[in-house]
Scaffold this motif. Structure first.
Motif, PDB file in Angstrom:
ATOM      1  N   ARG A   1      62.190  42.022 138.346  1.00 56.68           N
ATOM      2  CA  ARG A   1      61.060  42.679 137.679  1.00 56.68           C
ATOM      3  C   ARG A   1      59.797  42.337 138.458  1.00 56.68           C
ATOM      4  O   ARG A   1      59.436  41.166 138.571  1.00 56.68           O
ATOM      5  N   PHE A   2      59.123  43.355 138.980  1.00 60.21           N
ATOM      6  CA  PHE A   2      57.979  43.120 139.866  1.00 60.21           C
ATOM      7  C   PHE A   2      56.636  43.075 139.140  1.00 60.21           C
ATOM      8  O   PHE A   2      55.613  42.805 139.768  1.00 60.21           O
ATOM      9  N   VAL A   3      56.608  43.367 137.835  1.00 60.91           N
ATOM     10  CA  VAL A   3      55.351  43.314 137.076  1.00 60.91           C
ATOM     11  C   VAL A   3      55.461  42.253 135.986  1.00 60.91           C
ATOM     12  O   VAL A   3      56.552  41.939 135.505  1.00 60.91           O
ATOM     13  N   THR A   4      54.315  41.719 135.605  1.00 58.89           N
ATOM     14  CA  THR A   4      54.283  40.665 134.601  1.00 58.89           C
ATOM     15  C   THR A   4      54.721  41.188 133.232  1.00 58.89           C
ATOM     16  O   THR A   4      54.629  42.375 132.936  1.00 58.89           O
ATOM     17  N   ALA A   5      55.217  40.254 132.422  1.00 56.60           N
ATOM     18  CA  ALA A   5      55.609  40.554 131.042  1.00 56.60           C
ATOM     19  C   ALA A   5      55.584  39.239 130.279  1.00 56.60           C
ATOM     20  O   ALA A   5      55.345  38.170 130.847  1.00 56.60           O
ATOM     21  N   GLU A   6      55.825  39.316 128.998  1.00 56.19           N
ATOM     22  CA  GLU A   6      55.899  38.103 128.204  1.00 56.19           C
ATOM     23  C   GLU A   6      57.022  37.223 128.755  1.00 56.19           C
ATOM     24  O   GLU A   6      58.137  37.677 128.999  1.00 56.19           O
ATOM     25  N   ASN A   7      56.711  35.952 128.998  1.00 55.34           N
ATOM     26  CA  ASN A   7      57.662  35.002 129.579  1.00 55.34           C
ATOM     27  C   ASN A   7      58.078  35.378 131.002  1.00 55.34           C
ATOM     28  O   ASN A   7      59.113  34.913 131.487  1.00 55.34           O
ATOM     29  N   TRP A   8      57.287  36.207 131.652  1.00 47.29           N
ATOM     30  CA  TRP A   8      57.548  36.564 133.058  1.00 47.29           C
ATOM     31  C   TRP A   8      56.192  36.663 133.789  1.00 47.29           C
ATOM     32  O   TRP A   8      55.748  37.734 134.157  1.00 47.29           O
TER      33      TRP A   8
ATOM     34  N   HIS B   1      55.159  35.289 136.754  1.00 53.11           N
ATOM     35  CA  HIS B   1      55.097  35.169 138.211  1.00 53.11           C
ATOM     36  C   HIS B   1      55.453  36.499 138.871  1.00 53.11           C
ATOM     37  O   HIS B   1      56.526  36.677 139.454  1.00 53.11           O
ATOM     38  N   ALA B   2      54.526  37.440 138.777  1.00 57.54           N
ATOM     39  CA  ALA B   2      54.730  38.787 139.311  1.00 57.54           C
ATOM     40  C   ALA B   2      53.371  39.456 139.444  1.00 57.54           C
ATOM     41  O   ALA B   2      52.334  38.878 139.103  1.00 57.54           O
ATOM     42  N   MET B   3      53.371  40.683 139.948  1.00 55.48           N
ATOM     43  CA  MET B   3      52.140  41.462 140.020  1.00 55.48           C
ATOM     44  C   MET B   3      51.803  42.015 138.640  1.00 55.48           C
ATOM     45  O   MET B   3      52.683  42.208 137.799  1.00 55.48           O
TER      46      MET B   3
ATOM     47  N   THR C   1      52.108  35.966 147.464  1.00 56.77           N
ATOM     48  CA  THR C   1      51.273  36.354 146.323  1.00 56.77           C
ATOM     49  C   THR C   1      51.849  37.545 145.564  1.00 56.77           C
ATOM     50  O   THR C   1      51.404  37.835 144.453  1.00 56.77           O
ATOM     51  N   LEU C   2      52.818  38.251 146.151  1.00 56.70           N
ATOM     52  CA  LEU C   2      53.422  39.410 145.492  1.00 56.70           C
ATOM     53  C   LEU C   2      54.636  39.014 144.649  1.00 56.70           C
ATOM     54  O   LEU C   2      54.833  39.532 143.544  1.00 56.70           O
ATOM     55  N   VAL C   3      55.466  38.141 145.186  1.00 56.87           N
ATOM     56  CA  VAL C   3      56.608  37.576 144.456  1.00 56.87           C
ATOM     57  C   VAL C   3      56.472  36.060 144.543  1.00 56.87           C
ATOM     58  O   VAL C   3      57.055  35.421 145.423  1.00 56.87           O
ATOM     59  N   PRO C   4      55.674  35.457 143.665  1.00 57.78           N
ATOM     60  CA  PRO C   4      55.407  34.016 143.765  1.00 57.78           C
ATOM     61  C   PRO C   4      56.686  33.187 143.707  1.00 57.78           C
ATOM     62  O   PRO C   4      57.651  33.521 143.018  1.00 57.78           O
ATOM     63  N   ALA C   5      56.673  32.084 144.454  1.00 59.84           N
ATOM     64  CA  ALA C   5      57.870  31.250 144.557  1.00 59.84           C
ATOM     65  C   ALA C   5      58.317  30.701 143.210  1.00 59.84           C
ATOM     66  O   ALA C   5      59.516  30.469 143.000  1.00 59.84           O
ATOM     67  N   ALA C   6      57.387  30.510 142.277  1.00 55.99           N
ATOM     68  CA  ALA C   6      57.749  30.005 140.955  1.00 55.99           C
ATOM     69  C   ALA C   6      58.669  30.956 140.203  1.00 55.99           C
ATOM     70  O   ALA C   6      59.322  30.560 139.226  1.00 55.99           O
ATOM     71  N   MET C   7      58.734  32.210 140.656  1.00 57.72           N
ATOM     72  CA  MET C   7      59.620  33.179 140.013  1.00 57.72           C
ATOM     73  C   MET C   7      61.076  32.768 140.112  1.00 57.72           C
ATOM     74  O   MET C   7      61.905  33.162 139.281  1.00 57.72           O
ATOM     75  N   GLY C   8      61.428  31.949 141.104  1.00 59.01           N
ATOM     76  CA  GLY C   8      62.814  31.553 141.290  1.00 59.01           C
ATOM     77  C   GLY C   8      63.382  30.871 140.058  1.00 59.01           C
ATOM     78  O   GLY C   8      64.512  31.166 139.632  1.00 59.01           O
ATOM     79  N   LYS C   9      62.623  29.951 139.455  1.00 56.07           N
ATOM     80  CA  LYS C   9      63.097  29.278 138.245  1.00 56.07           C
ATOM     81  C   LYS C   9      63.206  30.244 137.076  1.00 56.07           C
ATOM     82  O   LYS C   9      64.138  30.167 136.269  1.00 56.07           O
ATOM     83  N   ASP C  10      62.248  31.176 136.987  1.00 59.05           N
ATOM     84  CA  ASP C  10      62.336  32.201 135.947  1.00 59.05           C
ATOM     85  C   ASP C  10      63.629  32.996 136.096  1.00 59.05           C
ATOM     86  O   ASP C  10      64.307  33.296 135.113  1.00 59.05           O
ATOM     87  N   CYS C  11      63.947  33.339 137.335  1.00 61.05           N
ATOM     88  CA  CYS C  11      65.120  34.161 137.602  1.00 61.05           C
ATOM     89  C   CYS C  11      66.405  33.421 137.242  1.00 61.05           C
ATOM     90  O   CYS C  11      67.354  34.006 136.707  1.00 61.05           O
TER      91      CYS C  11
END
Length: 255
Positions: A105-112, A114-116, A204-214
């Motif tokens: 998911r490339f856009v922000t959302a609730e509990n997400w 780390h995205a654009m 800055t487009l797909v922040p590294a912190a997204m890895g844990k979210d994923c």
């Protein structure tokens, strides 16, 4: 006209999918190294490079890829290409999956977080209608922002855009809509093949912190982060990237 696919090397199939605004040529250096051990397929996605345009929906795009490319391949997808690779792994036979600076998911959302934001993609969608080239160049700047040696990387990306066919405006619009509207998080746990997510520490487009979210959605996913890299780690840190990729593939083959 079907998908344009550049092939080189011999061995088991490995497919490279590019990101928004580019084409398969962005993988040239990496593909040449991989072709020593693999049969490499560099794909121009519809409306990019030398491939004809089609409707930009996941069912149509994945069907075109499934028809044009070998089954049971390793799929390597960068950014938007990674989104398509995830969809392929969910609904088609895939041997292994490598995602580069990509997200379900490339856009922000609730509990997400780390995205654009959706507003960023909406702005690009508006600008691409009136100034396609200028919009692409601004997007390039975001891809290298914060990374090591950002200026030479930006020059290299601009030079690549100039010497290859420009993407069709309809493909850019379709790609932006795909990035804005697609959410594969609920499908991730159903992907059974080995999978690696490679992120850039300064992306800055797909922040590294997204890895844990994923990994919350996809516990079996392996993640690695390349230090000082932004959104295009296979260009900014090619040797580090190829070693990580080959290490994952060798482990997968050995298993």
């Amino acid at each position: 006209m079907n998908l344009f696919v550049k092939q080189q090397g011999e061995g088991k199939p490995l497919i490279l999918l590019h990101g928004f605004g580019f084409n398969g040529e962005i993988w040239n250096d990496i593909a040449a190294q991989l072709a020593q051990d693999w049969h490499v397929y560099q794909v121009d996605l519809p409306g990019h490079g030398r491939s004809a345009m089609c409707e930009y929906s996941l069912p149509i795009l994945t069907e075109k890829l499934a028809v044009a490319l070998p089954q049971e391949a390793v799929w390597v997808g960068w950014s938007m290409g990674g989104l398509l690779a995830m969809a392929m792994a969910r609904w088609h036979p895939v041997r292994a999956l490598v995602l580069v600076s990509s997200s379900p998911r490339f856009v922000t959302a609730e509990n997400w977080p780390h995205a654009m934001t959706s507003a960023v993609l909406q702005l690009f969608a508006h600008q691409v209608q009136s100034d396609t080239l200028g919009t692409l160049q601004r997007f390039l700047a975001l891809q290298v922002k914060g990374g090591e040696d950002a200026r030479p990387q930006l020059r290299a990306l601009k030079a690549l855009l100039k010497k290859t066919p420009s993407p069709q405006a309809e493909a850019l619009q379709g790609g932006l809509q795909l990035l804005q509207n697609t959410d594969l998080r609920s499908e991730l746990s159903l992907i059974r093949c080995p999978a690696l997510l490679c992120l850039g520490e300064r992306d800055t487009l797909v922040p590294a912190a997204m890895g844990k979210d994923c990994q919350q959605w996809w516990p079996k996913l392996q993640t690695v982060c390349i230090k000082r890299a932004a959104h295009v780690p296979f260009l900014s840190h090619p040797q580090v990237f190829i070693e990580l990729l080959q290490g994952f593939l060798n482990e997968f083959i050995a298993s």
